[in-house]
Design a protein around this motif. Structure first.
Motif, PDB file in Angstrom:
ATOM      1  N   TRP A  58       0.832  -1.212   0.000  1.00  0.00           N
ATOM      2  CA  TRP A  58       0.000   0.000   0.000  1.00  0.00           C
ATOM      3  C   TRP A  58       0.863   1.258   0.000  1.00  0.00           C
ATOM      4  CZ3 TRP A  58      -0.714   3.545   4.195  1.00  0.00           C
ATOM      5  CH2 TRP A  58      -1.685   4.530   3.939  1.00  0.00           C
ATOM      6  N   LEU A  59       1.932   1.251   0.800  1.00  0.00           N
ATOM      7  CA  LEU A  59       2.818   2.416   0.855  1.00  0.00           C
ATOM      8  C   LEU A  59       3.513   2.662  -0.481  1.00  0.00           C
ATOM      9  CD1 LEU A  59       4.494   1.949   4.353  1.00  0.00           C
ATOM     10  CD2 LEU A  59       2.878   3.739   3.702  1.00  0.00           C
ATOM     11  N   ALA A  60       3.917   1.596  -1.149  1.00  0.00           N
ATOM     12  CA  ALA A  60       4.590   1.754  -2.439  1.00  0.00           C
ATOM     13  C   ALA A  60       3.696   2.480  -3.438  1.00  0.00           C
ATOM     14  CB  ALA A  60       5.004   0.386  -2.985  1.00  0.00           C
ATOM     15  N   LEU A  61       2.430   2.116  -3.454  1.00  0.00           N
ATOM     16  CA  LEU A  61       1.482   2.782  -4.363  1.00  0.00           C
ATOM     17  C   LEU A  61       1.248   4.230  -3.940  1.00  0.00           C
ATOM     18  CD1 LEU A  61      -1.121  -0.103  -4.801  1.00  0.00           C
ATOM     19  CD2 LEU A  61       0.566   0.672  -6.469  1.00  0.00           C
ATOM     20  N   ARG A  62       1.049   4.450  -2.654  1.00  0.00           N
ATOM     21  CA  ARG A  62       0.788   5.815  -2.173  1.00  0.00           C
ATOM     22  C   ARG A  62       1.985   6.728  -2.407  1.00  0.00           C
ATOM     23  NH1 ARG A  62       0.259   7.230   4.124  1.00  0.00           N
ATOM     24  NH2 ARG A  62       2.529   7.248   3.844  1.00  0.00           N
ATOM     25  N   HIS A  97       8.327   8.927   9.005  1.00  0.00           N
ATOM     26  CA  HIS A  97       8.553   7.788   8.101  1.00  0.00           C
ATOM     27  C   HIS A  97       9.030   8.368   6.782  1.00  0.00           C
ATOM     28  CE1 HIS A  97       7.988   4.232   5.673  1.00  0.00           C
ATOM     29  NE2 HIS A  97       7.104   4.852   4.919  1.00  0.00           N
ATOM     30  N   PRO A  98      10.309   8.165   6.416  1.00  0.00           N
ATOM     31  CA  PRO A  98      10.845   8.815   5.224  1.00  0.00           C
ATOM     32  C   PRO A  98      10.389   8.183   3.910  1.00  0.00           C
ATOM     33  CG  PRO A  98      12.499   7.408   6.197  1.00  0.00           C
ATOM     34  CD  PRO A  98      11.323   7.371   7.127  1.00  0.00           C
ATOM     35  N   GLY A  99       9.782   7.025   4.010  1.00  0.00           N
ATOM     36  CA  GLY A  99       9.340   6.333   2.811  1.00  0.00           C
ATOM     37  C   GLY A  99       9.885   4.915   2.762  1.00  0.00           C
ATOM     38  N   THR A 100       9.316   4.122   1.879  1.00  0.00           N
ATOM     39  CA  THR A 100       9.790   2.752   1.684  1.00  0.00           C
ATOM     40  C   THR A 100      10.885   2.797   0.634  1.00  0.00           C
ATOM     41  OG1 THR A 100       7.543   2.003   2.154  1.00  0.00           O
ATOM     42  CG2 THR A 100       9.056   0.388   1.220  1.00  0.00           C
ATOM     43  N   VAL A 101      12.126   2.806   1.093  1.00  0.00           N
ATOM     44  CA  VAL A 101      13.277   3.057   0.228  1.00  0.00           C
ATOM     45  C   VAL A 101      14.171   1.820   0.188  1.00  0.00           C
ATOM     46  CG1 VAL A 101      15.262   4.553  -0.196  1.00  0.00           C
ATOM     47  CG2 VAL A 101      13.195   5.485   0.887  1.00  0.00           C
ATOM     48  N   PRO A 102      14.369   1.205  -0.973  1.00  0.00           N
ATOM     49  CA  PRO A 102      15.293   0.067  -1.066  1.00  0.00           C
ATOM     50  C   PRO A 102      16.709   0.498  -0.689  1.00  0.00           C
ATOM     51  CG  PRO A 102      13.937   0.258  -3.041  1.00  0.00           C
ATOM     52  CD  PRO A 102      13.734   1.522  -2.255  1.00  0.00           C
ATOM     53  N   GLY A 103      17.419  -0.384   0.004  1.00  0.00           N
ATOM     54  CA  GLY A 103      18.773  -0.021   0.390  1.00  0.00           C
ATOM     55  C   GLY A 103      19.388  -1.008   1.357  1.00  0.00           C
ATOM     56  N   LEU A 106      11.142   1.128  -8.851  1.00  0.00           N
ATOM     57  CA  LEU A 106       9.709   1.281  -8.605  1.00  0.00           C
ATOM     58  C   LEU A 106       9.381   2.108  -7.362  1.00  0.00           C
ATOM     59  CD1 LEU A 106       8.644  -2.440  -9.248  1.00  0.00           C
ATOM     60  CD2 LEU A 106       8.565  -0.545 -10.881  1.00  0.00           C
ATOM     61  N   MET A 107      10.274   2.118  -6.399  1.00  0.00           N
ATOM     62  CA  MET A 107       9.942   2.697  -5.105  1.00  0.00           C
ATOM     63  C   MET A 107      10.658   4.016  -4.868  1.00  0.00           C
ATOM     64  SD  MET A 107       9.833  -0.891  -2.956  1.00  0.00           S
ATOM     65  CE  MET A 107       8.916  -0.248  -1.571  1.00  0.00           C
ATOM     66  N   ARG A 108      10.429   4.617  -3.738  1.00  0.00           N
ATOM     67  CA  ARG A 108      10.955   5.949  -3.436  1.00  0.00           C
ATOM     68  C   ARG A 108      12.481   5.958  -3.439  1.00  0.00           C
ATOM     69  NH1 ARG A 108       8.018   9.099   1.124  1.00  0.00           N
ATOM     70  NH2 ARG A 108       6.757   9.618  -0.703  1.00  0.00           N
ATOM     71  N   SER A 109      13.037   7.022  -3.992  1.00  0.00           N
ATOM     72  CA  SER A 109      14.490   7.164  -4.053  1.00  0.00           C
ATOM     73  C   SER A 109      15.020   7.743  -2.742  1.00  0.00           C
ATOM     74  CB  SER A 109      14.884   8.094  -5.199  1.00  0.00           C
ATOM     75  OG  SER A 109      14.459   9.422  -4.921  1.00  0.00           O
ATOM     76  N   PRO A 110      16.286   7.488  -2.425  1.00  0.00           N
ATOM     77  CA  PRO A 110      16.881   8.100  -1.230  1.00  0.00           C
ATOM     78  C   PRO A 110      16.828   9.625  -1.275  1.00  0.00           C
ATOM     79  CG  PRO A 110      18.269   6.324  -2.043  1.00  0.00           C
ATOM     80  CD  PRO A 110      17.216   6.552  -3.082  1.00  0.00           C
ATOM     81  N   GLU A 111      16.979  10.208  -2.477  1.00  0.00           N
ATOM     82  CA  GLU A 111      16.947  11.668  -2.598  1.00  0.00           C
ATOM     83  C   GLU A 111      15.585  12.227  -2.206  1.00  0.00           C
ATOM     84  OE1 GLU A 111      20.159  10.012  -5.016  1.00  0.00           O
ATOM     85  OE2 GLU A 111      17.997   9.627  -4.999  1.00  0.00           O
ATOM     86  N   MET A 112      14.518  11.561  -2.648  1.00  0.00           N
ATOM     87  CA  MET A 112      13.177  12.019  -2.308  1.00  0.00           C
ATOM     88  C   MET A 112      12.912  11.855  -0.815  1.00  0.00           C
ATOM     89  SD  MET A 112      10.524  13.432  -3.515  1.00  0.00           S
ATOM     90  CE  MET A 112       8.911  13.834  -2.827  1.00  0.00           C
TER      91      MET A 112
END
Length: 309
Positions: free
Chosen positions: A47-51, A222-228, A249-255
């Motif tokens: 759900w977070l990935a879509l939002r 919550h900064p986002g769902t960020v792969p890392g 697909l998911m939020r970038s570290p920069e964002m």
């Protein structure tokens, strides 16, 4: 240092979007609790990935570029190992890097003494460990609570007078966390998903309470769902997706970094609040007030113990 499994009772947040009814049939089962939190976290992640994808469409600015254009910003960065940061900071004259392991109280005290000569407009507490195996400090604090909660809060406590504003990186997994009713909840480990989510909930509770009791400007985010690198302890499938697929697909570290700075610099920031995508989520209100007091006081007592040894 491991402990033999014990039976603990759990409190459930008054979050309407969760399904923990099976826990009523076996309230002390670590396996059932871990499975339910595991299930909730991956549903929440989808759900977070879509939002977040929808939210991020409106703003693709690069926070690194913004910081580089402002030569008046001085950064003091604390890391676990300096060697991991050379590629990012070795050419930046405005950045000073310190090394500290947040499970060792003596290192935290030494670091705080080095930093006390500075005044910080903003302090960002971004330490985090996720899905680690069952490990405890010499005094019995479970590893997620030691790093995500006690260690970085101790550093904040020591530097509180030098920090005008502080933001702690929490996680949306705290939405689906359960809180242990054990008096020594900082030592409890039912499984890696429970340990991570509960530690982030404990962190959000502390920030809310310290803002109210001491009238300081501290918030959780919550900064986002960020792969890392945070996913290094996940299973093989998640690690592969994290490396090969999810970054596209998911939020970038920069964002995520941009959101952190937007939150802490905003004029209408609400001390003690928990933020997701610029909006306040009344996370701590889902927990009874007496439980929030208990968690806050227990964390403060543990920090006092760490400061004395």
């Amino acid at each position: 240092m491991e402990q033999s499994p014990e039976k603990h009772k759990w409190g459930i947040l008054k979050n309407p979007f969760r399904f923990y009814q099976p826990l009523h049939f076996h309230p002390t089962s670590h396996y059932l609790l871990e499975f339910l939190i595991f299930f909730h976290i991956y549903i929440l992640a989808a759900w977070l990935a879509l939002r977040e994808a929808w939210f991020d469409r409106a703003d693709k600015r690069k926070i690194v570029r913004i910081l580089q254009q402002n030569s008046e910003i001085e950064c003091y960065v604390t890391v676990h190992h300096k060697s991991t940061t050379k590629q990012y900071f070795n050419k930046d004259a405005n950045t000073t890097v310190y090394e500290c392991d947040l499970i060792h109280n003596e290192q935290i005290i030494l670091l705080a003494n080095e930093l006390k000569c500075h005044q910080f407009d903003v302090a960002i507490f971004a330490a985090g460990i996720m899905l680690a195996p069952e490990v405890r400090t010499s005094d019995g604090v479970e590893l997620h609570n030691a790093v995500n909660v006690v260690g970085q809060i101790m550093l904040y406590e020591l530097l509180q007078n030098e920090c005008r504003r502080a933001v702690f990186l929490s996680s949306a997994t705290s939405r689906v966390a359960c809180f242990s009713k054990d008096p020594d909840f900082l030592s409890v480990y039912a499984g890696p998903y429970q340990a991570y989510a509960s530690s982030k909930l404990n962190l959000a509770v502390y920030v809310n309470e310290v803002a109210k009791k001491r009238h300081v400007t501290a918030v959780c985010l919550h900064p986002g769902t960020v792969p890392g690198h945070l996913y290094k302890n996940a299973n093989l499938v998640v690690r592969y997706l994290n490396f090969a697929v999810l970054p596209k697909l998911m939020r970038s570290p920069e964002m995520a970094a941009l959101l952190v700075l937007h939150t802490i610099f905003r004029e209408d920031v609400q001390p003690g609040a928990y933020y997701e995508d610029t909006e306040i989520v009344d996370l701590v209100e889902w927990m009874p007030e007496e439980e929030r007091d208990r968690i806050y006081n227990t964390i403060c007592k543990r920090i006092e113990m760490w400061m004395e040894h």
